[in-house]
Structures are given as C-alpha cells and as structure tokens.
Design an enzyme around this catalytic site. Structure first.
Site, PDB file in Angstrom:
ATOM      1  N   ASP A 187     -25.844  83.525 -70.875  1.00 48.44           N
ATOM      2  CA  ASP A 187     -25.352  82.667 -69.807  1.00 48.44           C
ATOM      3  C   ASP A 187     -25.605  81.207 -70.186  1.00 48.44           C
ATOM      4  OD1 ASP A 187     -24.554  82.953 -66.671  1.00 48.44           O
ATOM      5  OD2 ASP A 187     -25.761  81.164 -67.020  1.00 48.44           O
TER       6      ASP A 187
ATOM      7  N   ASN B 109     -18.761  70.998 -66.331  1.00 46.62           N
ATOM      8  CA  ASN B 109     -17.449  70.851 -65.699  1.00 46.62           C
ATOM      9  C   ASN B 109     -17.393  69.612 -64.815  1.00 46.62           C
ATOM     10  OD1 ASN B 109     -16.115  73.121 -66.766  1.00 46.62           O
ATOM     11  ND2 ASN B 109     -17.059  74.484 -65.262  1.00 46.62           N
TER      12      ASN B 109
ATOM     13  N   GLU C  93     -19.221  81.632 -67.212  1.00 48.29           N
ATOM     14  CA  GLU C  93     -20.028  81.336 -68.394  1.00 48.29           C
ATOM     15  C   GLU C  93     -20.870  82.523 -68.831  1.00 48.29           C
ATOM     16  OE1 GLU C  93     -22.444  79.647 -64.871  1.00 48.29           O
ATOM     17  OE2 GLU C  93     -20.389  80.209 -65.353  1.00 48.29           O
TER      18      GLU C  93
END
Length: 394
Positions: A260, A268, A303
């Site tokens: 992860d 983002n 992710e």
C-alpha cells in the site's frame, strides 16, 4: 462418377464463399491480427483456381506456372496471417524468394522444355506439402498462447492436407516407373474433393479462431487492471486460490505480500491525479521487475496491490519485498513541475500448509500491512503464523 471440371468449379465456388464470409468477419473485427492476410490469401488462392479452370484457353506452361504459383503465394499469405495471429515473427522474405527462385524454373522446365506430367505433379505436390507443414508450425500454440484450441484444429487440417500431398507425390512416383497407381482423372478428382473440403473447413476454422481471440480479449479485459496491466482482484482471487491449493498439496513454502502506497491521497491532492496515475504505473512496473514469471501480482484497487510468491523461502520473500520497497523509494516522479518520491508499506504472511487457506493468508497479510503503517510506514512487516496468533506483531 465425378466430372473433374465440375469439381474444380465446386472448389472455386467454395473458396469464393469462404472468402466472402471471412471478409465480412474482417470488416467487423479488423482489430484481430492476421485476418486481413487470411482474406487476401483466400482471394489469391481463388484467382489461382480460376486460372486452373481456364487451362484449356491458356497454354499449359503458363497455366501450370501462374495458377500453381498463385496458389502457393496464397498459402504464404495464409502463413503470414497465422504468424501475426499467433504473435510470432514473420518468415524471412529471402526464404520465400528462394522458394520461388527454385520452384518456378523447375516447374517451367517440366511444363515446357521437357514436358512430364508426373514430375510436374510431384514438384507441385511437394511444394504444397511444404507450405502446409509450414502453416502447421506457424499455428501450433505454445505455452503462452492465449488462443489454443482453434489453432490446433487448423494445424490439424493443414497437417492432413500436407500428408495427402505427400501421398500424391508418392503415387506419382509410381507413374514414373510405368506402373501408375491412379489414373490422371482420378488424381484430379481426389485433389479437388480434398481441396473443397479443406476450403470449407479452413474458412470456418478461421472464423472460429477470430471468435476465440475475441473471447480471450474479453476475458483479459474482465481480469486485467486497465491502468497497470496487472491482474485485478477478481482474477487474483481465482488464480491465487489455485496456487494456494497446489502449495498446500505439495507443502510448498508460499508467501503473500500486501502493498500500500504511503500517504497516496496527498500525492493526488498536491500533484494531481495524472501524477498519481504515474505513481501507480511506476509501482506496477517495479513489482513486475522484482518478481518471477511464476509469481502472481495484482492491483486490488486504488493504491493497494498484492503479490503471491509460490515455492519461495522466507529469506527470498523478504528479499523480494525489500527490493520492491527500495526500488520504489529510489524512483523519482514529477507532478505540477515538481519532482517527488513516494514510499510503500508491505505486509507479508506465510502460508501454513496444515490449517491455512487463502482468506486466512489474506487476513494475516492485511494485519501485517496495518502494523507496518502503524510502525511508521515505508517498511516490511512479517505476520506471525496462525499458531502464533496470540503473539504481538513485532
């Protein structure tokens, strides 16, 4: 019983009908590799047959040379289509040029300079057998082929055709010895009957190959993450379940990694979603570069990624996990004109062959990933085995 001229016309009609059907399929499915070559191949073969029908109006030498050369050219175009379809490199052009550089003078000599129908039929039969077996070689699927069933069927058709032409060359040798096994009319009848049947079977099998290819594409789209090209969660669950069952049956050491990205939402937010996509793709490429072909990797969504390492020792699994973590950390990405790097947390769990299954393995890998996040991120944490479930994760 059978009129040779009628059989030739029937062969020609079957060839044209198959070409029309395959052309319609090509117009609808132009994205399928090789189908355009198959359409052109059948058109050229049909032209060769048409010239054979007109052999009474054309001198023998021209009819033999042109019609059979077109038929052979059609076979080479079919081979080109088959190799494109199977994603294989094309035959070197010099091979094809050399083939015709030998074939045309030999056939021309026995058609005009020293006319001999038996030798002429032997030359043509050997040539046709050769290109038939080349098509078998081009079509037979290997271990990694996505389309496997219909190419085998098509290879079988071409193999049978090749063997028939070998047999035809054999009984033409008997004519050279003065003891022909089959008269010329029967020879033409047999060739035309086989050609008509093969034409229908080949056209229908081409269409079946296209259908199987489209089904494989749909299956791949349903099981592949479009951004990274890795398996999605659905495909991973199915394939990992198979690998875990195999590992339990053979007592193979197997490890599951849950990965992860750390603080991916801030990537983002700060650098934009395009930069985030580049990070996701970069992680997928890193994973692919660090694992074996026999390992299984997938993007679960967002992710989150997973890697299954069958037949892998603890030390090797640790090495793979650390290599992925360090390789990603060393990468540089760019967003909004700013260079940045990211880190990843990894949870790792070992399969316990005696009492473990995929869901249990996933739960422990997920808990290990949570522990890695809680411990400060950018690290690998190994989950305790089920028998140690009462212990704290280090």
């Amino acid at each position: 019983m059978f009129d040779p001229a009628t059989l030739v016309f029937t062969f020609f009609t079957a060839q044209c009908a198959g070409t029309v059907a395959l052309t319609a399929v090509w117009f609808i499915n132009r994205q399928v590799p090789g189908i355009g070559c198959w359409v052109l191949a059948r058109a050229v073969l049909g032209l060769g047959l048409l010239l054979f029908l007109l052999r009474i109006e054309i001198p023998l030498a021209a009819s033999a040379l042109i019609s059979t050369s077109l038929v052979l050219l059609g076979h080479f175009l079919a081979i080109a289509g088959s190799r494109r379809f199977m994603e294989r490199p094309q035959l070197p052009l010099r091979w094809i040029v050399l083939f015709f550089a030998v074939y045309l003078p030999v056939l021309g000599y026995f058609a005009s300079v020293h006319p001999d129908s038996a030798i002429r039929h032997i030359v043509v039969s050997v040539a046709l057998a050769g290109v038939s077996f080349l098509n078998v070689w081009s079509l037979w699927p290997d271990r990694d082929s996505v389309v496997r069933v219909s190419p085998r069927v098509m290879a079988g058709i071409y193999a049978f055709t090749g063997l028939l032409y070998v047999g035809r060359a054999g009984y033409q040798f008997s004519a050279l010895a003065g003891h022909p096994l089959i008269d010329p009319t029967t020879d033409i009848v047999l060739v035309m009957l086989e050609g008509t049947a093969a034409s229908v079977l080949i056209a229908s099998t081409y269409i079946t190959m296209v259908t199987e290819h489209l089904q494989a594409d749909l299956r791949q789209q349903a099981e592949t993450d479009p951004l990274t090209g890795l398996f999605n969660r659905r495909a991973f669950d199915r394939l990992a379940q198979r690998d875990v069952q195999t590992a339990r049956r053979h007592h193979d050491p197997t490890f599951l990694l849950f990965l992860d990205l750390d603080r991916f939402k801030s990537v983002n937010d700060r650098f934009g979603h395009l930069a985030g996509d580049r990070v996701i793709v970069g992680l997928a490429e890193t994973i692919t570069a660090c694992i074996r072909d026999t390992d299984l990797s997938a993007r679960f969504g967002g992710e989150e990624f997973a890697v299954l390492l069958p037949r892998t020792s603890l030390d090797s699994a640790k090495t793979v996990a650390e290599r992925i973590r360090q390789s990603l950390e060393s990468k540089t990405f760019e967003g909004e004109g700013v260079a940045f790097s990211v880190t990843i947390s990894i949870g790792m769990a070992a399969l316990d062959g005696g009492q473990d299954d995929l869901s249990g393995l996933m739960r422990r890998a997920d808990r290990a990933l949570y522990s890695a996040k809680e411990a400060g991120r950018n690290q690998v944490v190994i989950a305790p085995r089920p028998v140690e479930s009462g212990q704290q994760v280090a």
